[in-house]
Design a protein around this motif. Structure first.
Motif, mmCIF file in Angstrom:
data_model
loop_
_atom_site.group_PDB
_atom_site.id
_atom_site.type_symbol
_atom_site.label_atom_id
_atom_site.label_comp_id
_atom_site.label_asym_id
_atom_site.label_seq_id
_atom_site.Cartn_x
_atom_site.Cartn_y
_atom_site.Cartn_z
ATOM 1 N N LEU A 53 0.806 -1.219 0.000
ATOM 2 C CA LEU A 53 0.000 0.000 0.000
ATOM 3 C C LEU A 53 0.843 1.276 0.000
ATOM 4 O O LEU A 53 0.649 2.149 -0.861
ATOM 5 N N LEU A 54 1.779 1.394 0.937
ATOM 6 C CA LEU A 54 2.593 2.611 1.007
ATOM 7 C C LEU A 54 3.428 2.850 -0.249
ATOM 8 O O LEU A 54 3.429 3.972 -0.774
ATOM 9 N N PRO A 55 4.125 1.844 -0.792
ATOM 10 C CA PRO A 55 4.897 2.103 -2.017
ATOM 11 C C PRO A 55 4.037 2.528 -3.203
ATOM 12 O O PRO A 55 4.404 3.439 -3.952
ATOM 13 N N ILE A 56 2.884 1.891 -3.371
ATOM 14 C CA ILE A 56 2.001 2.253 -4.489
ATOM 15 C C ILE A 56 1.495 3.681 -4.315
ATOM 16 O O ILE A 56 1.571 4.491 -5.244
ATOM 17 N N LEU A 57 0.981 4.001 -3.139
ATOM 18 C CA LEU A 57 0.437 5.339 -2.914
ATOM 19 C C LEU A 57 1.523 6.414 -2.959
ATOM 20 O O LEU A 57 1.288 7.511 -3.489
ATOM 21 N N THR A 58 2.698 6.106 -2.441
ATOM 22 C CA THR A 58 3.794 7.074 -2.471
ATOM 23 C C THR A 58 4.203 7.385 -3.904
ATOM 24 O O THR A 58 4.374 8.558 -4.279
ATOM 25 N N GLU A 59 4.343 6.370 -4.720
ATOM 26 C CA GLU A 59 4.738 6.562 -6.115
ATOM 27 C C GLU A 59 3.678 7.363 -6.875
ATOM 28 O O GLU A 59 3.995 8.256 -7.653
ATOM 29 N N ARG A 60 2.420 7.047 -6.636
ATOM 30 C CA ARG A 60 1.342 7.767 -7.321
ATOM 31 C C ARG A 60 1.321 9.235 -6.884
ATOM 32 O O ARG A 60 1.126 10.124 -7.698
ATOM 33 N N TYR A 61 1.537 9.477 -5.604
ATOM 34 C CA TYR A 61 1.559 10.846 -5.092
ATOM 35 C C TYR A 61 2.719 11.634 -5.703
ATOM 36 O O TYR A 61 2.547 12.768 -6.140
ATOM 37 N N ARG A 62 3.887 11.022 -5.735
ATOM 38 C CA ARG A 62 5.068 11.680 -6.316
ATOM 39 C C ARG A 62 4.872 12.053 -7.783
ATOM 40 O O ARG A 62 5.374 13.067 -8.251
ATOM 41 N N ASN A 63 4.152 11.181 -8.498
ATOM 42 C CA ASN A 63 3.951 11.390 -9.934
ATOM 43 C C ASN A 63 2.641 12.100 -10.258
ATOM 44 O O ASN A 63 2.269 12.202 -11.427
ATOM 45 N N HIS A 64 1.928 12.557 -9.242
ATOM 46 C CA HIS A 64 0.675 13.298 -9.413
ATOM 47 C C HIS A 64 -0.338 12.514 -10.252
ATOM 48 O O HIS A 64 -1.028 13.085 -11.100
ATOM 49 N N LEU A 65 -0.441 11.208 -9.988
ATOM 50 C CA LEU A 65 -1.387 10.364 -10.720
ATOM 51 C C LEU A 65 -2.699 10.285 -9.949
ATOM 52 O O LEU A 65 -2.696 10.101 -8.721
ATOM 53 N N PRO A 66 -3.820 10.410 -10.649
ATOM 54 C CA PRO A 66 -5.121 10.374 -9.978
ATOM 55 C C PRO A 66 -5.375 9.030 -9.292
ATOM 56 O O PRO A 66 -5.174 7.968 -9.872
ATOM 57 N N THR A 67 -5.802 9.128 -8.034
ATOM 58 C CA THR A 67 -6.130 7.950 -7.245
ATOM 59 C C THR A 67 -7.462 8.212 -6.556
ATOM 60 O O THR A 67 -7.598 9.192 -5.834
ATOM 61 N N ILE A 68 -8.423 7.353 -6.812
ATOM 62 C CA ILE A 68 -9.748 7.473 -6.200
ATOM 63 C C ILE A 68 -9.842 6.403 -5.116
ATOM 64 O O ILE A 68 -9.575 5.229 -5.367
ATOM 65 N N ILE A 69 -10.201 6.831 -3.918
ATOM 66 C CA ILE A 69 -10.274 5.915 -2.785
ATOM 67 C C ILE A 69 -11.666 5.980 -2.185
ATOM 68 O O ILE A 69 -12.153 7.053 -1.861
#
Length: 98
Positions: A33-49
């Protein structure tokens, strides 16, 4: 596996439906969870939770191994901060199930 984690980290839009309903372990939190969310946050990729739980409740559920009641495990604190940064704000939807 690493290929799936890489794909989820970089897909154009990721939807995590029902976050908090999965099996919660240190491994899931720290290695998935943390690696996926961290990478998405760093790359400004849309994530819907979506979740039945608040961000704070999710962090508390992922705070296994905490030393003192009411104190989050450091990785759970990181998850809390990351979810707040990704989500910006929580939207509460109320519905009645019949």
């Amino acid at each position: 596996n690493e290929e799936q984690k890489e794909a989820l980290s970089n897909i154009d839009i990721l939807v995590l439906d029902g976050l908090g309903n999965e099996i919660k372990t240190d491994y899931v939190r720290d290695r998935i969870l943390l690696p996926i969310l961290t990478e998405r946050y760093r790359n400004h990729l849309p994530t819907i939770i979506t979740s039945n739980y608040t961000i704070e409740e999710i962090a508390e559920m992922y705070s296994s191994g905490r030393k003192n009641a009411g104190t989050l495990h450091p990785s759970a604190r990181h998850l809390l901060d990351l979810l707040k940064a990704i989500c910006g704000k929580e939207i509460t939807l109320l519905s009645k199930l019949y």
